[in-house]
Design a protein around this motif. Structure first.
Motif, PDB file in Angstrom:
ATOM      1  N   MET A   1      97.371  64.359  49.415  1.00 55.47           N
ATOM      2  CA  MET A   1      97.264  63.951  48.014  1.00 55.47           C
ATOM      3  C   MET A   1      96.463  62.652  47.887  1.00 55.47           C
ATOM      4  O   MET A   1      95.622  62.506  46.994  1.00 55.47           O
ATOM      5  N   ALA A   2      96.706  61.713  48.804  1.00 56.67           N
ATOM      6  CA  ALA A   2      95.990  60.438  48.767  1.00 56.67           C
ATOM      7  C   ALA A   2      94.560  60.583  49.262  1.00 56.67           C
ATOM      8  O   ALA A   2      93.679  59.796  48.877  1.00 56.67           O
ATOM      9  N   ALA A   3      94.297  61.585  50.102  1.00 52.90           N
ATOM     10  CA  ALA A   3      92.982  61.737  50.722  1.00 52.90           C
ATOM     11  C   ALA A   3      91.964  62.405  49.807  1.00 52.90           C
ATOM     12  O   ALA A   3      90.767  62.128  49.906  1.00 52.90           O
ATOM     13  N   GLU A   4      92.415  63.276  48.930  1.00 52.89           N
ATOM     14  CA  GLU A   4      91.487  64.074  48.128  1.00 52.89           C
ATOM     15  C   GLU A   4      90.485  63.238  47.331  1.00 52.89           C
ATOM     16  O   GLU A   4      89.275  63.511  47.358  1.00 52.89           O
ATOM     17  N   PRO A   5      90.928  62.181  46.611  1.00 57.41           N
ATOM     18  CA  PRO A   5      89.956  61.382  45.854  1.00 57.41           C
ATOM     19  C   PRO A   5      88.948  60.650  46.741  1.00 57.41           C
ATOM     20  O   PRO A   5      87.899  60.223  46.265  1.00 57.41           O
ATOM     21  N   LEU A   6      89.260  60.507  48.043  1.00 59.73           N
ATOM     22  CA  LEU A   6      88.374  59.801  48.959  1.00 59.73           C
ATOM     23  C   LEU A   6      87.358  60.733  49.617  1.00 59.73           C
ATOM     24  O   LEU A   6      86.526  60.287  50.416  1.00 59.73           O
TER      25      LEU A   6
END
Length: 300
Positions: free
Chosen positions: A266-271
């Motif tokens: 979830m935290a990785a997707e925007p990156l």
């Protein structure tokens, strides 16, 4: 011929054991009996008690151990192997002894090397999972994240452990949640995806982490984050900050339980990070299963 043996992951807070037949896991057990819970010089007695049902049924089976059991605070200190290293290096560096009840036993060494900013790094236990990952998902090169109290980012090259870095994400979360003003007098916490994502997005601002974490208090005071969602916000902030160190547009394996994998994804997707999930226990069993015949001197 008896192909049974016992594999053990003995860490600081937890103990996990796997009853094996060759490379097949027949049974497993876990206990919150990590190093911190073992009385001084009582490792042998503790292990014998934990394994008693298997030992009664199968006799004095060989035991292969990894993790903090080989540290200065463990049963026997086993020297680190310097990266890059693979199966043969770890097997050659293992310490062999015989338990008081007659089981041949080995403790796998940890790994040392250099990480970000050329800082010294160490790991114990994760090296076995990494070698299992390399076998389960062969690739010339890959990156792996092993989340936890001290999260590891590791480069694997041709199945060997290369450079790696440690991020104290889990420990910081515990300290901030339970031993700081940020977590003081909070109600029972509830998982909240929106608060988690807000934390992860905030981490992308590039501001120093010691500044950003105070927003867990100010956003609570302003009503932007509900008091019961502070842990979700802190989790997103810390994981988001950790992921800043990873290169985008490159496949990365996450070796963890499904709930923790979901948070990292979830935290990785925007990156723009592509995280693939794999099971930690399966990787550990696979890695130890490769080491066992090398320890026996019967590698195929």
């Amino acid at each position: 011929m008896n192909n049974n043996w016992i594999g053990i992951d003995w860490g600081t807070t937890n103990f996990r054991a796997f009853l094996m037949c060759g490379e097949q896991c027949l049974s497993n057990l876990s206990h919150p009996c990590g190093l911190l819970a073992v009385e001084k010089n009582r490792f042998a007695d503790t292990l014998h008690t934990l394994l008693q049902p298997w030992l009664v049924e199968h006799g004095a089976l060989p035991v292969v151990m990894a993790g903090m059991v080989g540290s200065q605070q463990g049963w026997h200190e086993v020297a680190y192997i310097t990266q890059p290293c693979g199966l043969k290096n770890l097997a050659a560096g293992a310490m062999k002894f015989t338990t008081v009840w007659g089981s041949p036993a080995w403790i796998i060494p940890g790994v040392q090397g250099l990480g970000l900013a050329q800082q010294p790094e160490v790991m114990r236990g994760e090296e076995v999972q990494l070698l299992g990952l390399a076998r389960r998902h062969p690739a010339a090169q890959c990156l792996a994240i092993l989340p936890g109290t001290h999260s590891k980012h590791v480069q694997l090259n041709q199945g060997e452990i290369g450079h790696f870095s440690t991020f104290m994400t889990g420990e910081l979360f515990s300290l901030l949640s339970w031993h700081s003003i940020l977590g003081n007098a909070l109600p029972e916490q509830q998982e909240d995806a929106q608060a988690f994502i807000l934390g992860a997005d905030t981490a992308r601002s590039g501001a120093p982490l010691s500044h950003l974490i105070f927003s867990a208090r100010t956003r609570r005071l302003s009503g932007e984050i509900a008091a019961e969602n502070i842990h979700s916000y802190l989790s997103g902030l810390l994981i988001g900050n950790e992921l800043q160190a990873l290169p985008a547009h490159q496949p990365i394996w996450v070796v963890a339980s499904p709930p923790l994998v979901a948070r990292y994804q979830m935290a990785a997707e925007p990156l723009g990070l592509s995280l693939r999930a794999t099971d930690g226990d399966s990787c550990f069993i696979n890695g130890l299963s490769q080491l066992y015949p090398l320890l026996q001197g019967t590698a195929q």
